[in-house]
Design a protein around this motif. Structure first.
Motif: not given
Length: 497
Positions: A236-240, A255-260, A266-267, A278-279
C-alpha cells in the motif's frame, strides 16, 4: 496433437465397485468425497475432482452409500438433501460440507476435521419470504448508490479485501469484493442480520462470511489480519508512490524494500515520475479537499481560456459525484466548435509552466478515431484522448494567489503538491467522456458490462456503438446515453457504487 478423450462415467454400481477395488490406491480410503455439481458447475467440479485425486483423496463420480462427505458450493443443507433425495439417495450418514472443507483439506494434505463453519446450514424458515420480498438489480448501473449509506463498516471491510486482492494482482477476487461492497452500499437499511441479504446479488460465500463475522464479533479477523500484514502495509505504501504500479511494488517488496527509507538506501534507479512521487510523497498521499480542487480548476480554466476562448473546463471524478475530498483532481476540457481543441494541451502546459504551477508533467497525444476503434475493435475502458498527467502546486487556503506560486520554503510555502490530470475531448464525444470520467470505477465497468451483455452494444468514453445496427449512437447528454441503453438515468451523486 490428438485431443484427450473425455472419460466415461459408469453406472452407480460399476463406479462403486471400481472405487472399492481401488481403495488401496488412495491415501485416505476411509474418506469418500462426492462433489455436488448443483451451483458449482461441471468445469469447477472436474477441476476439484482431479486435484483431489492427485492429492490422494478418493473422489467418486456418483453418489453411493460409501460417500462420507458431500461437498457443495452455495447451497443450503436442505437443498442438498432434497436434490439427493429426488434421485433416490439417502444422505443421512454423510457429512454435508461446504467446498471450503475440501480446499482446506487439500491445502493441509489430509482430510481436516469437520468444524461447524464447514457444515452446510439450514435455510432459515423466513429467508425464502425475505429473499422473495427483497429485490435488488444485479448490475450496479441499475442501482442508486449515495455517498452516505448505512453499512459503512461492512463496505469498508470488503473494500479492504478488494484492495489487498488488487495488490496481489488477483483481479477476479478483487472484482468480487468490489461488487459485494457495491451491493451493500445500495442496501436500503442498516444490516443487523445476515438473513436480510439472502438473495442479494453479488454476495458470494466469502463476502457473506466476512459480513457474518462482523455481525457476530464486531470485526472480521481476516480483515484485521490483512490490515496488519507486512505485505499489505508495504505494498500500500509503495503503490502510493506516484508512478509505481503493483508489479514494480511487488518486485521491490521481494527485494526487501518496505518503506521510503529502504527504497532510498536500495540504490534503485527511479524514473522521472517516481522521483517526483518520492519527493512529494507526503503531499500526494494526503487527500485533496474540494476547496483545493476548485482552486486548481480556476487556475487551469484561466490558462485554457487564454489559449482557447469559449472552452469549457469541468471538474469530474469523485468531486462531481459529491465527494468532499479525493486523491487527485480530474479536469475535462472541450470546446463547442469541434476541432479547435486539438493541440490544446501543449499550449496550456506552457502557460502553467510559466506560472510555476507544474512540478511534473507528462503529456500524450490523441490516438482515437472512429475508423480505428470500431466496429472491429471493441470499446476499451481506457480512453485515448489528448491528456496531461501532472503534479501541481495547489494553493493552500492560507496561501496568496498573486499569479505566481513560487516559494519552496517548506516552513512558509503557500502551496501543496497534488496530482492533476487534464483531458481534452472533442465536443461530439463530450457526453461519453463526461460519463466515463465521472465514475465510480465499478459503476462505469457495470455500464459497459450491461451494454455488452444486455444490449449488444460497445460503450467507451468515446462513443456508443450498436453492434446489431452497425452504427454509432449519437448523444449530447449523459441522459441520452442512459436512454440508448434502456436504463433509468442515474445522477452523478448516486453513482458511488
Amino acid at each position: 496433437m490428438m485431443p484427450l478423450k473425455r472419460r466415461k462415467v459408469s453406472s452407480s454400481t460399476g463406479a462403486a465397485s471400481t472405487s472399492d477395488s481401488r481403495d488401496d490406491a488412495f491415501k485416505f480410503p476411509q474418506v469418500v468425497v462426492f462433489l455436488l455439481e448443483r451451483k458449482m458447475g461441471s468445469s469447477r467440479r472436474n477441476f476439484l475432482t482431479e486435484l483431489g485425486r492427485k492429492k490422494g483423496f478418493r473422489v467418486d463420480e456418483v453418489f453411493t452409500e460409501s460417500v462420507t462427505h458431500v461437498v457443495s458450493e452455495k447451497n443450503w443443507a436442505d437443498e442438498v438433501r432434497g436434490w439427493l433425495s429426488s434421485r433416490g439417495h439417502d444422505s443421512t450418514a454423510a457429512h454435508l460440507v461446504d467446498v471450503s472443507w475440501l480446499t482446506e483439506s487439500l491445502s493441509a494434505g489430509c482430510p481436516v476435521c469437520v468444524l461447524q463453519r464447514h457444515r452446510l446450514t439450514e435455510r432459515p424458515a423466513s429467508s425464502v419470504d425475505e429473499a422473495a420480498a427483497f429485490s435488488m438489480p444485479v448490475y450496479a448501473c441499475q442501482r442508486r448508490s449515495a455517498l452516505d449509506h448505512r453499512n459503512v463498516v461492512f463496505t469498508d471491510a470488503l473494500s479492504l479485501l478488494a484492495e489487498n486482492a488488487e495488490l496481489d494482482e488477483d483481479a477476479g477476487r478483487a472484482l468480487a469484493f468490489r461488487r459485494a461492497a457495491a451491493a451493500l452500499k445500495a442496501f436500503p437499511e442498516p444490516l443487523t442480520d445476515a438473513r436480510q441479504i439472502r438473495g442479494c446479488p453479488c454476495l458470494g460465500r466469502h463476502s457473506l462470511r466476512v459480513v457474518q463475522d462482523i455481525l457476530e464479533d464486531g470485526t472480521s479477523h481476516e480483515v484485521e489480519a490483512t490490515r496488519r500484514s507486512e505485505r499489505f502495509r508495504a505494498m500500500k505504501l509503495l503503490t502510493g508512490i506516484f508512478g509505481v504500479g503493483t508489479k514494480t511494488a511487488s518486485e521491490w517488496f521481494g527485494e526487501g524494500i518496505r518503506n521510503l527509507s529502504e527504497l532510498r538506501r536500495s540504490g534503485r534507479v527511479l524514473n522521472r515520475a517516481q522521483r517526483a512521487g518520492v519527493t512529494h510523497y507526503d503531499d500526494l498521499t494526503r487527500a485533496v479537499t474540494k476547496a483545493e480542487a476548485d482552486a486548481v480548476a480556476r487556475i487551469v480554466e484561466e490558462a485554457v481560456g487564454a489559449e482557447l476562448p469559449g472552452a469549457r473546463v469541468v471538474l469530474v471524478g469523485g468531486f462531481r459525484r459529491g465527494k468532499p475530498s479525493g486523491h487527485d483532481v480530474d479536469l475535462l476540457i472541450t470546446h463547442p466548435q469541434e476541432g479547435l481543441e486539438e493541440g490544446l494541451i501543449p499550449k496550456v502546459v506552457a502557460r502553467l509552466e510559466a506560472r510555476d504551477f507544474l512540478l511534473y508533467h507528462k503529456s500524450s497525444r490523441k490516438s482515437h478515431t472512429e475508423a480505428s476503434a470500431a466496429p472491429a475493435c471493441p470499446a476499451s475502458s481506457m480512453d485515448r484522448f489528448e491528456r496531461c498527467l501532472s503534479i501541481c502546486k495547489v494553493p493552500t487556503p492560507e496561501g496568496r494567489d498573486d499569479g505566481a506560486l513560487g516559494g519552496d520554503d517548506e516552513r512558509g510555502r503557500c502551496w501543496r503538491a497534488a496530482r492533476v490530470d487534464l483531458t481534452v475531448c472533442p465536443f461530439s464525444q463530450f457526453a461519453f467522456a463526461l460519463l466515463g470520467w465521472t465514475g465510480s470505477k465499478l459503476f462505469e465497468r457495470e455500464l459497459r458490462r450491461w451494454a455488452t451483455h444486455e444490449k449488444d452494444m460497445s460503450l467507451s468514453s468515446h462513443a456508443l456503438y450498436d453492434n446489431k445496427q452497425r452504427e454509432y449512437l449519437q448523444a449530447a447528454t449523459e441522459a441520452q446515453i442512459f436512454a440508448h441503453l434502456s436504463l433509468e438515468y442515474v445522477p452523478p451523486s448516486q453513482r458511488n457504487a
